[in-house]
Design an enzyme around this catalytic site. Structure first.
Site: not given
Ligand code: GLN
Length: 306
Positions: A240, A188, A64, A258, A61
Site C-alpha cells: 500500500y 472477498y 490478493k 493485516v 491481503s
Molecule cells: N480483510 C482486510 C480488510 O478487508 C484485508 C486488508 C489487509 O489485509 N490489509 O480490511
C-alpha cells in the site's frame, strides 16, 4: 540459511517494540503479538524454517496475490479494464481515489481493487463455486490439501463489513461491479479468511520465483511474462502506501496482510514467508519487515543489488 533464520528469529523474539495487532475484528485482536515465524522455500525443493513457521494465521491481503493470478488466468489483459496497476499512495481501505477516478481502483492489492478482482473472477458463478476454485488453486500452489478458510474470521469480517461494503457499493454506483454487492463481499471476506502457515505460504509463492514454474512440483502455473508482471505489482503496490519504504528497506516483490504475514519473492532464489502479528502505522508487519530486511542484508537477495 538455517543459522541466519535462527539468528533473525532470536532477534525478533526478543524485540520489545512489536507493533500493534489489527483490532477491527476480535479474531485478529486476540492473536498474541509474541508469535514470530519464518520459512524460506527454494526452487530446488529445500525448506528452511524457524519459530512459529507451522502455526496457521489469517493471511488476509496476501490472498490478493492468488486471486489476482486466478483472475488473470480467466480474463487475461481484459482484467485491466476493471482495475488499474499503479501504486495508490493511500491506505489500503481508502475511498478517496475512487471518487476522483470514477470508481476504478488503482491496483488489485488495495481493498477496492481486490473487490473488483473478485467480481472479475465470478463470471456469473455463485460465491461458493468461486471460493471452491480459489481454495483448490491455493492448495495446488502450496501442494497441501489441508488449507482451509477460517469461517469464524469470515463471519467477523461480514459483521464489521462497513468500510469494505462502502467501497463495494461506491464502485457499484459507478457501474464497476457486475455482480450483486453482497455476493462479491461474501467471496472477498472468505478469501481474506484463508488460514495458512509460513511453510505453506512460502511454497505457494514458488511459482513467482522461477518464471511461473513451481520447480519443486514441476508444474507451470503461469507464463514467465505473467509471473514477472505479478512480481512488479507486488513490488509497487504490495505494501500500500508503505510500498516505497518496503522497496527501500527490503527490495523484493512482497505482499503483506493485516494478519501480520508477508510473502516476499526473491526471483531465481527463494520464496519467503514471515509472520509477526504486530503491525506498523500503515498496517504492515513491523517485525516481519525487519526480519526481511535482515535476510536481504545477509543474502544480497534484493533485486536492487547488494
Ligand atoms: N480483510 C482486510 C480488510 O478487508 C484485508 C486488508 C489487509 O489485509 N490489509 O480490511
Amino acid at each position: 540459511m538455517q543459522n541466519l533464520l535462527n539468528n533473525i528469529t532470536d532477534v525478533m523474539t526478543q524485540a520489545t517494540e512489536r507493533g500493534r495487532v489489527a483490532d477491527y475484528i476480535p479474531q485478529l485482536a486476540h492473536v498474541d503479538p509474541k508469535h514470530f515465524g519464518m520459512a524460506v522455500a527454494t526452487p530446488d525443493g529445500q525448506l528452511f524454517t524457524a519459530g512459529d513457521a507451522t502455526m496457521p494465521f489469517s493471511i488476509q491481503s496476501i490472498s490478493k496475490v492468488f486471486a489476482l493470478t486466478l483472475a488473470l488466468g480467466k480474463q487475461g489483459d481484459g482484467l485491466w479494464q476493471y482495475v488499474g496497476r499503479e501504486p495508490s499512495g493511500d491506505p489500503f481501505n481508502s475511498i478517496v481515489q475512487l471518487e476522483h477516478e470514477s470508481g476504478k481502483p488503482r491496483n488489485p492489492f488495495i481493498n477496492a481493487g481486490a473487490i473488483a478482482v473478485v467480481d472479475a473472477i465470478m463470471m456469473g458463478h455463485e460465491p461458493k463455486e468461486v471460493l471452491a476454485e480459489l481454495l483448490s488453486f491455493v492448495r495446488y500452489l502450496a501442494g497441501d490439501d489441508s488449507l482451509f478458510f477460517d469461517h469464524e474470521v469470515a463471519e467477523s469480517e461480514l459483521k464489521y463489513k462497513h468500510r469494505n461494503a462502502s467501497l463495494a457499493h461506491f464502485m457499484k454506483a459507478f457501474g464497476r461491479l457486475q455482480h450483486d454487492v453482497d455476493k462479491v463481499l461474501g467471496a472477498y471476506f472468505h478469501q481474506c479468511a484463508l488460514a495458512m502457515n509460513c511453510v505453506q505460504l512460502a511454497r505457494a509463492g514458488l511459482f513467482l520465483v522461477s518464471d511461473g514454474v513451481n520447480q519443486a512440483s514441476g508444474s507451470r502455473v503461469v507464463s514467465a511474462q505473467r509471473a514477472r508482471r505479478i512480481n512488479a505489482m507486488m513490488m509497487m503496490c504490495g505494501h500500500y502506501d508503505g510500498s516505497g519504504e518496503f522497496a527501500y528497506r527490503v527490495g523484493l516483490p512482497g505482499k503483506s496482510g493485516v494478519g501480520g504475514g508477508i510473502l516476499a519473492i526473491a526471483p531465481g532464489k527463494a520464496s519467503i514467508a514471515v509472520w509477526s502479528p504486530g503491525l506498523d502505522q500503515i498496517g504492515n508487519s513491523l517485525l516481519g519487515t525487519r526480519a526481511l530486511e535482515m535476510l536481504v542484508q545477509e543474502t544480497g537477495w534484493s533485486v536492487f543489488g547488494h
